[in-house]
Design a protein around this motif. Structure first.
Motif, PDB file in Angstrom:
ATOM      1  N   ALA A  67     -10.179   5.119  -9.042  1.00 44.49           N
ATOM      2  CA  ALA A  67     -11.617   5.834  -8.305  1.00 44.49           C
ATOM      3  C   ALA A  67     -11.802   4.523  -7.065  1.00 44.49           C
ATOM      4  O   ALA A  67     -12.161   5.151  -6.085  1.00 44.49           O
ATOM      5  CB  ALA A  67     -12.485   5.995  -9.240  1.00 44.49           C
ATOM      6  N   SER A  68     -11.941   3.402  -7.485  1.00 41.95           N
ATOM      7  CA  SER A  68     -11.969   2.414  -6.511  1.00 41.95           C
ATOM      8  C   SER A  68     -11.131   1.825  -5.584  1.00 41.95           C
ATOM      9  O   SER A  68     -11.106   1.526  -4.353  1.00 41.95           O
ATOM     10  CB  SER A  68     -12.935   1.524  -7.028  1.00 41.95           C
ATOM     11  N   THR A  69      -9.646   1.893  -5.993  1.00 45.07           N
ATOM     12  CA  THR A  69      -8.688   1.333  -5.189  1.00 45.07           C
ATOM     13  C   THR A  69      -7.549   2.190  -4.946  1.00 45.07           C
ATOM     14  O   THR A  69      -6.669   1.873  -4.167  1.00 45.07           O
ATOM     15  CB  THR A  69      -8.040   0.159  -5.950  1.00 45.07           C
ATOM     16  N   GLN A  70      -7.531   3.541  -5.462  1.00 45.71           N
ATOM     17  CA  GLN A  70      -6.339   4.343  -5.271  1.00 45.71           C
ATOM     18  C   GLN A  70      -5.103   3.888  -5.637  1.00 45.71           C
ATOM     19  O   GLN A  70      -3.957   4.316  -5.097  1.00 45.71           O
ATOM     20  CB  GLN A  70      -6.411   4.852  -3.773  1.00 45.71           C
ATOM     21  N   PHE A  71      -5.111   2.802  -6.547  1.00 46.55           N
ATOM     22  CA  PHE A  71      -3.799   2.207  -6.988  1.00 46.55           C
ATOM     23  C   PHE A  71      -2.714   3.271  -7.511  1.00 46.55           C
ATOM     24  O   PHE A  71      -3.105   4.007  -7.982  1.00 46.55           O
ATOM     25  CB  PHE A  71      -4.063   1.422  -8.257  1.00 46.55           C
ATOM     26  N   GLY A  72      -1.473   3.072  -6.734  1.00 46.28           N
ATOM     27  CA  GLY A  72      -0.396   3.829  -6.805  1.00 46.28           C
ATOM     28  C   GLY A  72      -0.347   5.080  -5.964  1.00 46.28           C
ATOM     29  O   GLY A  72       0.671   5.635  -5.749  1.00 46.28           O
ATOM     30  N   SER A  73      -1.158   5.412  -5.158  1.00 44.00           N
ATOM     31  CA  SER A  73      -1.309   6.617  -3.954  1.00 44.00           C
ATOM     32  C   SER A  73      -0.303   6.129  -2.797  1.00 44.00           C
ATOM     33  O   SER A  73      -0.378   5.025  -2.456  1.00 44.00           O
ATOM     34  CB  SER A  73      -2.655   7.009  -3.744  1.00 44.00           C
ATOM     35  N   THR A  74       0.432   6.875  -2.506  1.00 44.01           N
ATOM     36  CA  THR A  74       1.221   6.632  -1.150  1.00 44.01           C
ATOM     37  C   THR A  74       1.092   7.742  -0.160  1.00 44.01           C
ATOM     38  O   THR A  74       1.096   8.783  -0.256  1.00 44.01           O
ATOM     39  CB  THR A  74       2.625   6.533  -1.697  1.00 44.01           C
ATOM     40  N   GLU A 106      -8.605  -4.635  -6.163  1.00 44.19           N
ATOM     41  CA  GLU A 106      -9.198  -4.100  -4.851  1.00 44.19           C
ATOM     42  C   GLU A 106      -8.289  -3.381  -4.117  1.00 44.19           C
ATOM     43  O   GLU A 106      -7.077  -3.464  -4.199  1.00 44.19           O
ATOM     44  CB  GLU A 106      -9.313  -5.929  -4.196  1.00 44.19           C
ATOM     45  N   PRO A 107      -8.910  -2.849  -2.982  1.00 49.72           N
ATOM     46  CA  PRO A 107      -8.009  -1.783  -2.273  1.00 49.72           C
ATOM     47  C   PRO A 107      -7.237  -2.685  -1.194  1.00 49.72           C
ATOM     48  O   PRO A 107      -7.579  -3.458  -0.385  1.00 49.72           O
ATOM     49  CB  PRO A 107      -9.148  -1.020  -1.509  1.00 49.72           C
ATOM     50  N   VAL A 108      -5.469  -2.674  -1.632  1.00 47.16           N
ATOM     51  CA  VAL A 108      -4.768  -3.291  -0.946  1.00 47.16           C
ATOM     52  C   VAL A 108      -3.539  -2.326  -0.786  1.00 47.16           C
ATOM     53  O   VAL A 108      -3.194  -1.663  -1.563  1.00 47.16           O
ATOM     54  CB  VAL A 108      -4.338  -4.692  -1.911  1.00 47.16           C
ATOM     55  N   LEU A 109      -3.305  -2.303   0.336  1.00 46.95           N
ATOM     56  CA  LEU A 109      -1.985  -1.705   0.899  1.00 46.95           C
ATOM     57  C   LEU A 109      -0.859  -2.287   1.057  1.00 46.95           C
ATOM     58  O   LEU A 109      -0.827  -3.591   1.530  1.00 46.95           O
ATOM     59  CB  LEU A 109      -2.421  -1.071   2.189  1.00 46.95           C
ATOM     60  N   SER A 110       0.286  -1.741   0.704  1.00 44.59           N
ATOM     61  CA  SER A 110       1.677  -2.314   1.017  1.00 44.59           C
ATOM     62  C   SER A 110       1.978  -1.299   2.292  1.00 44.59           C
ATOM     63  O   SER A 110       2.094  -0.434   2.150  1.00 44.59           O
ATOM     64  CB  SER A 110       2.631  -2.198   0.166  1.00 44.59           C
ATOM     65  N   ARG A 132       1.082  -6.999   3.538  1.00 42.71           N
ATOM     66  CA  ARG A 132       0.250  -6.907   2.442  1.00 42.71           C
ATOM     67  C   ARG A 132      -1.028  -6.769   3.433  1.00 42.71           C
ATOM     68  O   ARG A 132      -1.423  -7.464   4.135  1.00 42.71           O
ATOM     69  CB  ARG A 132       0.073  -8.087   1.549  1.00 42.71           C
ATOM     70  N   ASN A 133      -1.873  -5.559   3.277  1.00 44.05           N
ATOM     71  CA  ASN A 133      -3.067  -5.337   3.804  1.00 44.05           C
ATOM     72  C   ASN A 133      -4.354  -5.250   2.988  1.00 44.05           C
ATOM     73  O   ASN A 133      -4.594  -4.218   2.580  1.00 44.05           O
ATOM     74  CB  ASN A 133      -2.744  -4.158   4.655  1.00 44.05           C
ATOM     75  N   PRO A 134      -5.087  -6.263   2.827  1.00 45.45           N
ATOM     76  CA  PRO A 134      -6.272  -6.192   1.875  1.00 45.45           C
ATOM     77  C   PRO A 134      -7.349  -5.735   2.670  1.00 45.45           C
ATOM     78  O   PRO A 134      -8.270  -6.366   3.575  1.00 45.45           O
ATOM     79  CB  PRO A 134      -6.698  -7.572   1.610  1.00 45.45           C
ATOM     80  N   ILE A 135      -7.548  -4.267   2.881  1.00 43.03           N
ATOM     81  CA  ILE A 135      -8.388  -3.461   3.592  1.00 43.03           C
ATOM     82  C   ILE A 135      -9.970  -3.651   3.627  1.00 43.03           C
ATOM     83  O   ILE A 135     -10.618  -3.216   4.631  1.00 43.03           O
ATOM     84  CB  ILE A 135      -8.105  -1.802   3.652  1.00 43.03           C
ATOM     85  N   SER A 136     -10.358  -4.267   2.764  1.00 43.35           N
ATOM     86  CA  SER A 136     -11.684  -4.519   2.610  1.00 43.35           C
ATOM     87  C   SER A 136     -12.148  -5.730   3.171  1.00 43.35           C
ATOM     88  O   SER A 136     -13.424  -5.959   3.389  1.00 43.35           O
ATOM     89  CB  SER A 136     -12.286  -4.867   1.197  1.00 43.35           C
ATOM     90  N   GLN A 137     -11.090  -6.637   3.716  1.00 43.42           N
ATOM     91  CA  GLN A 137     -11.430  -7.803   4.136  1.00 43.42           C
ATOM     92  C   GLN A 137     -11.608  -7.479   5.921  1.00 43.42           C
ATOM     93  O   GLN A 137     -11.063  -6.381   6.521  1.00 43.42           O
ATOM     94  CB  GLN A 137     -10.282  -8.770   4.483  1.00 43.42           C
ATOM     95  N   LYS A 138     -12.584  -8.183   6.389  1.00 41.78           N
ATOM     96  CA  LYS A 138     -12.696  -7.785   8.161  1.00 41.78           C
ATOM     97  C   LYS A 138     -11.529  -7.800   8.915  1.00 41.78           C
ATOM     98  O   LYS A 138     -11.325  -6.692   9.538  1.00 41.78           O
ATOM     99  CB  LYS A 138     -13.825  -8.823   8.802  1.00 41.78           C
ATOM    100  N   TYR A 139     -10.802  -9.179   8.866  1.00 44.16           N
ATOM    101  CA  TYR A 139      -9.605  -9.159   9.526  1.00 44.16           C
ATOM    102  C   TYR A 139      -8.469  -9.188   8.654  1.00 44.16           C
ATOM    103  O   TYR A 139      -8.628  -9.778   7.745  1.00 44.16           O
ATOM    104  CB  TYR A 139      -9.659 -10.243  10.609  1.00 44.16           C
ATOM    105  N   ARG A 140      -7.366  -8.566   9.079  1.00 44.05           N
ATOM    106  CA  ARG A 140      -6.062  -8.818   8.091  1.00 44.05           C
ATOM    107  C   ARG A 140      -4.913  -9.154   8.931  1.00 44.05           C
ATOM    108  O   ARG A 140      -4.776  -8.643  10.056  1.00 44.05           O
ATOM    109  CB  ARG A 140      -5.979  -7.559   7.475  1.00 44.05           C
ATOM    110  N   GLU A 141      -4.464 -10.151   8.736  1.00 48.17           N
ATOM    111  CA  GLU A 141      -3.106 -10.645   9.191  1.00 48.17           C
ATOM    112  C   GLU A 141      -1.686  -9.963   8.873  1.00 48.17           C
ATOM    113  O   GLU A 141      -1.647 -10.110   7.505  1.00 48.17           O
ATOM    114  CB  GLU A 141      -2.907 -12.303   8.989  1.00 48.17           C
TER     115      GLU A 141
END
Length: 183
Positions: A67-74, A106-110, A132-141
Motif C-alpha cells: 500500500a505505501s511503497t508499491q514494493f515489487g511493481s514495475t 520507503e518508496p524507492v525506485l530502481s 536508486r531514486n528515493p522519491i520521498s526525498q526533495k532532491y535525488r542525485e
C-alpha cells in the motif's frame, strides 16, 4: 558543442562500427581530448492515469502488502521532456525506460531511463541514467553513466525534484538539472 557528433555520422545518416571507430581515432587520441561540460534543465511529465499514459504498469507487485511503497511493481515509461513545467512547454525530448519499486520501508525506485533529445543542439543524442531514486526525498542525485551522439562517453549527475504531484491520479512533473562531461 555537438559538432564532433555531426562528423561521426556517415552520408546516409547512419552509425556504423567504422564510423564510431573513426570518431574515436579523431577525438580521443591518447586521452588528450578535452571534455566538454553540458548543463541541462528540463521537466518530465509522468502520467499513470491519463487517457494515453506515459507510465504503464507492466508487472504489479505479487503481494498484498504494498500500500505505501508499491514494493515489487514495475513500470515502463515514455514521458515527454519539456523546457518548462507546463505540459504545453517546448518539447525537447522523451524519457524512456523502466522503473521498479524496490523499497519495502520507503518508496524507492530502481531507475533505468534514457533522456532522448529530439530537438535543439542535442537532437538525436541521449543520456543514460541508472540509479536508486528515493522519491520521498526533495532532491535525488541520479548518476549519468553514458550517452550517445553528442553525449558519447558522458559521465555526470542528474538531480531530480518532484515539481508537482497528484497523489490521487499518480501523475507527476519531475524537474531535472543535469551536468555532464562528454567529448
Amino acid at each position: 558543442m555537438a559538432d564532433s557528433w555531426a562528423k561521426a555520422i556517415n552520408a546516409d545518416n547512419e552509425i556504423s562500427p567504422e564510423v564510431i571507430d573513426k570518431w574515436f581515432q579523431e577525438n580521443i587520441k591518447h586521452h588528450e581530448a578535452k571534455p566538454k561540460l553540458a548543463k541541462l534543465h528540463f521537466f518530465a511529465h509522468e502520467e499513470v492515469t491519463a487517457d494515453h499514459p506515459t507510465n504503464l504498469l507492466i508487472a504489479p507487485a505479487n503481494t498484498g502488502n504494498i500500500a505505501s511503497t508499491q514494493f515489487g511493481s514495475t513500470y515502463v515509461l515514455d514521458a515527454p521532456l519539456t523546457s518548462g513545467s507546463d505540459p504545453t512547454s517546448k518539447l525537447v525530448g522523451r524519457m524512456q525506460g523502466s522503473v521498479s519499486y524496490v523499497g519495502q520501508a520507503e518508496p524507492v525506485l530502481s531507475v533505468s531511463v534514457h533522456f532522448v533529445f529530439t530537438q535543439g543542439e542535442y537532437k538525436d543524442s541521449s543520456l543514460c541514467v541508472l540509479a536508486r531514486n528515493p522519491i520521498s526525498q526533495k532532491y535525488r542525485e541520479l548518476p549519468v553513466l553514458g550517452g550517445t551522439g553528442a553525449f558519447r562517453l558522458a559521465r555526470g549527475t542528474a538531480v531530480g525534484n518532484t515539481f508537482t504531484v497528484d497523489s490521487e491520479k499518480l501523475n507527476a512533473v519531475v524537474e531535472f538539472h543535469v551536468v555532464v562531461r562528454h567529448y
